[in-house]
Design a protein around this motif. Structure first.
Motif, mmCIF file in Angstrom:
data_model
loop_
_atom_site.group_PDB
_atom_site.id
_atom_site.type_symbol
_atom_site.label_atom_id
_atom_site.label_comp_id
_atom_site.label_asym_id
_atom_site.label_seq_id
_atom_site.Cartn_x
_atom_site.Cartn_y
_atom_site.Cartn_z
ATOM 1 N N GLU A 181 7.310 -8.241 11.126
ATOM 2 C CA GLU A 181 6.953 -7.713 12.437
ATOM 3 C C GLU A 181 5.695 -6.848 12.413
ATOM 4 N N SER A 182 5.498 -6.050 11.362
ATOM 5 C CA SER A 182 4.394 -5.087 11.385
ATOM 6 C C SER A 182 3.664 -4.954 10.057
ATOM 7 N N GLY A 183 4.060 -5.745 9.057
ATOM 8 C CA GLY A 183 3.502 -5.525 7.731
ATOM 9 C C GLY A 183 3.984 -4.214 7.144
ATOM 10 N N LEU A 184 5.198 -3.794 7.539
ATOM 11 C CA LEU A 184 5.794 -2.523 7.095
ATOM 12 C C LEU A 184 4.878 -1.339 7.421
ATOM 13 N N ARG A 185 4.269 -1.404 8.603
ATOM 14 C CA ARG A 185 3.439 -0.299 9.096
ATOM 15 C C ARG A 185 4.000 0.179 10.423
ATOM 16 N N SER A 241 0.853 -1.185 0.000
ATOM 17 C CA SER A 241 0.000 0.000 0.000
ATOM 18 C C SER A 241 0.894 1.242 0.000
ATOM 19 N N ALA A 242 0.284 2.408 -0.088
ATOM 20 C CA ALA A 242 1.064 3.652 -0.077
ATOM 21 C C ALA A 242 1.844 3.787 1.231
ATOM 22 N N GLU A 243 1.200 3.450 2.362
ATOM 23 C CA GLU A 243 1.868 3.536 3.663
ATOM 24 C C GLU A 243 3.052 2.569 3.735
ATOM 25 N N GLN A 244 2.830 1.341 3.304
ATOM 26 C CA GLN A 244 3.903 0.350 3.341
ATOM 27 C C GLN A 244 5.054 0.736 2.419
ATOM 28 N N ALA A 245 4.720 1.228 1.222
ATOM 29 C CA ALA A 245 5.757 1.623 0.273
ATOM 30 C C ALA A 245 6.595 2.779 0.811
ATOM 31 N N ALA A 246 5.946 3.714 1.510
ATOM 32 C CA ALA A 246 6.688 4.842 2.094
ATOM 33 C C ALA A 246 7.663 4.347 3.157
ATOM 34 N N ALA A 264 17.811 -5.517 2.533
ATOM 35 C CA ALA A 264 16.796 -6.549 2.283
ATOM 36 C C ALA A 264 16.384 -7.219 3.594
ATOM 37 N N ILE A 265 17.343 -7.466 4.485
ATOM 38 C CA ILE A 265 17.025 -8.066 5.795
ATOM 39 C C ILE A 265 16.121 -7.132 6.586
ATOM 40 N N ALA A 266 16.419 -5.833 6.544
ATOM 41 C CA ALA A 266 15.591 -4.861 7.267
ATOM 42 C C ALA A 266 14.177 -4.816 6.687
ATOM 43 N N LEU A 267 14.057 -4.858 5.368
ATOM 44 C CA LEU A 267 12.732 -4.845 4.733
ATOM 45 C C LEU A 267 11.925 -6.084 5.103
ATOM 46 N N ALA A 268 12.554 -7.245 5.041
ATOM 47 C CA ALA A 268 11.855 -8.487 5.379
ATOM 48 C C ALA A 268 11.442 -8.490 6.847
ATOM 49 N N THR A 269 12.321 -8.009 7.712
ATOM 50 C CA THR A 269 12.004 -7.961 9.143
ATOM 51 C C THR A 269 10.823 -7.038 9.400
ATOM 52 N N GLY A 270 10.832 -5.863 8.774
ATOM 53 C CA GLY A 270 9.716 -4.941 8.936
ATOM 54 C C GLY A 270 8.401 -5.532 8.453
ATOM 55 N N MET A 271 8.467 -6.320 7.366
ATOM 56 C CA MET A 271 7.247 -6.943 6.846
ATOM 57 C C MET A 271 6.711 -7.982 7.817
#
Length: 394
Positions: free
Chosen positions: A296-300, A262-267, A287-294
């Motif tokens: 843990e929080s769905g990148l939110r 989503s826009a929030e996740q992409a930001a 890439a590790i940070a992106l995967a971890t964020g996804m």
């Protein structure tokens, strides 16, 4: 001012002010330069507030420590000048583990060693009695199985909490021995109006089971992120809205997950990439940070989570990651996840760059070394997608 007047004023202070306050006043008076002609400005205060935190030990760390009533892992680590993450790692604990008086903790002060390969228990062992400090991950390693196998064999979800005295199946035919209760991920009939809490339930797991959200359960029951539920409690499900359709695609043949942000996740993904570039880390760390964020929080940038977990990386104020406001600062919390020389927390916490040999670790293991999750196998499921996001949002 005459000597007598100064003496009278000193005596007046000594009579009306406690010694501790006099000491603080004396320190304040002696620290200020003699040439100072104006009070400290707010800009100076802000700069001091942003300085990295430092772990100052009150005493040298012994080889081991016996937990006393009132102790927390964070407090023990601070007392001996150690990182909370290191103490957890050395003792096979996760951020969700509970320590208890009389428990002995290893306080290794050297470099963090790679965890020793677990020796599987004999195949005949069919159950495991949970003790304080256990995690599903540690139990799976002990018996030479996987987290998913233990969860499946016991009808648990990834949000479930295990507790001392609980008996877990660790071998045998999981389909035949799983409890009759449906797993948390299976939605219950829509007509269900209430749920009676049983041991091991979490609000997140209940929300998943009934096809709703944690926030909806908070609103329906007057609860908040710090609320505790207990066995026998009845929770209202009335007014809980149906969840939005999931955008995550099924796992591919390699177990990889994929989704459109989503826009929030992409930001937030763009923020993680920008900060990674700024501090000079490579693509793999980002890439590790992106995967971890996804995971843990769905990148939110969530203002709620398990216990007091907050933000993109679900960092916890109670374990030294920062104040709630600091953790909710997405820029700051991302820098804390990366760690290293630019870590706003200094040596108080352990980020990715602080893990010895993280570059040669498997993708999942590197993320797990920072997060110390009870379910460490999830990070690698987003590895391919993380690299795709890195290319898309750079």
């Amino acid at each position: 001012m005459t000597f007598k007047t100064a003496t009278r004023r000193t005596r007046h202070l000594q009579i009306g002010v406690p010694a501790a306050v006099l000491g603080a006043l004396a320190t304040t008076l002696t620290v200020a330069p003699a040439s100072a002609s104006s009070p400290v400005g707010t800009a100076t205060i802000e700069r001091e507030r942003l300085l990295p935190a430092r772990v100052t030990p009150t005493e040298a760390a012994p080889p081991s420590y016996v937990v006393q009533p009132g102790d927390t892992v964070s407090a023990i680590a601070t007392r001996f000048g150690l990182r909370t993450g290191d103490v957890l790692s050395w003792n096979g604990l996760s951020w969700r583990s509970v320590i208890h008086p009389g428990q002995s903790l290893t306080l290794q002060t050297g470099a963090v060693a790679a965890p020793a390969a677990a020796t599987p228990a004999p195949a005949a062992a069919a159950t495991h009695q949970v003790v304080a400090g256990d995690t599903v991950y540690a139990i799976a390693q002990k018996y030479g199985t996987t987290v998913d196998a233990v969860l499946s064999a016991n009808g648990l979800g990834r949000a479930s909490i295990i507790f001392p005295g609980q008996s877990l199946i660790v071998s045998g035919n999981s389909a035949a021995t799983a409890p009759a209760v449906a797993p948390a991920q299976t939605p219950a009939p829509a007509s269900t109006a209430t749920h009676t809490v049983v041991a091991g339930d979490t609000l997140f797991g209940i929300a998943q089971r009934y096809g709703t959200t944690t926030q909806a359960l908070y609103a329906a029951n007057g609860l908040g992120p710090s609320s505790i539920i207990y066995p026998g409690q009845t929770l209202s499900l009335q007014g809980a809205p149906a969840p939005a359709p999931a955008t995550t695609a099924p796992a591919s043949a390699g177990g990889q997950q994929a989704t459109t942000l989503s826009a929030e996740q992409a930001a937030n993904a763009a923020l993680i990439i920008r900060i990674g570039r700024e501090i000079g880390v490579g693509d793999r760390a980002i890439a590790i940070a992106l995967a971890t964020g996804m995971v843990e929080s769905g990148l939110r940038n969530l203002d709620w989570g398990d216990r007091d977990s907050l933000g993109i990386f679900q960092q916890r104020p109670s374990t030294g990651w920062g104040t709630p406001a600091q953790i909710m600062d997405a820029d700051r919390s991302t820098r804390v996840f990366y760690g290293g020389q630019s870590d706003p927390n200094g040596q108080a916490t352990r980020g990715l760059l602080d893990i010895p040999g993280w570059e040669s670790m498997p993708f999942t293991a590197a993320a797990q070394a920072v997060q110390i999750s009870a379910y460490p196998d999830r990070y690698g499921q987003w590895e391919a997608q993380a690299y795709a996001w890195l290319a898309l949002y750079s």
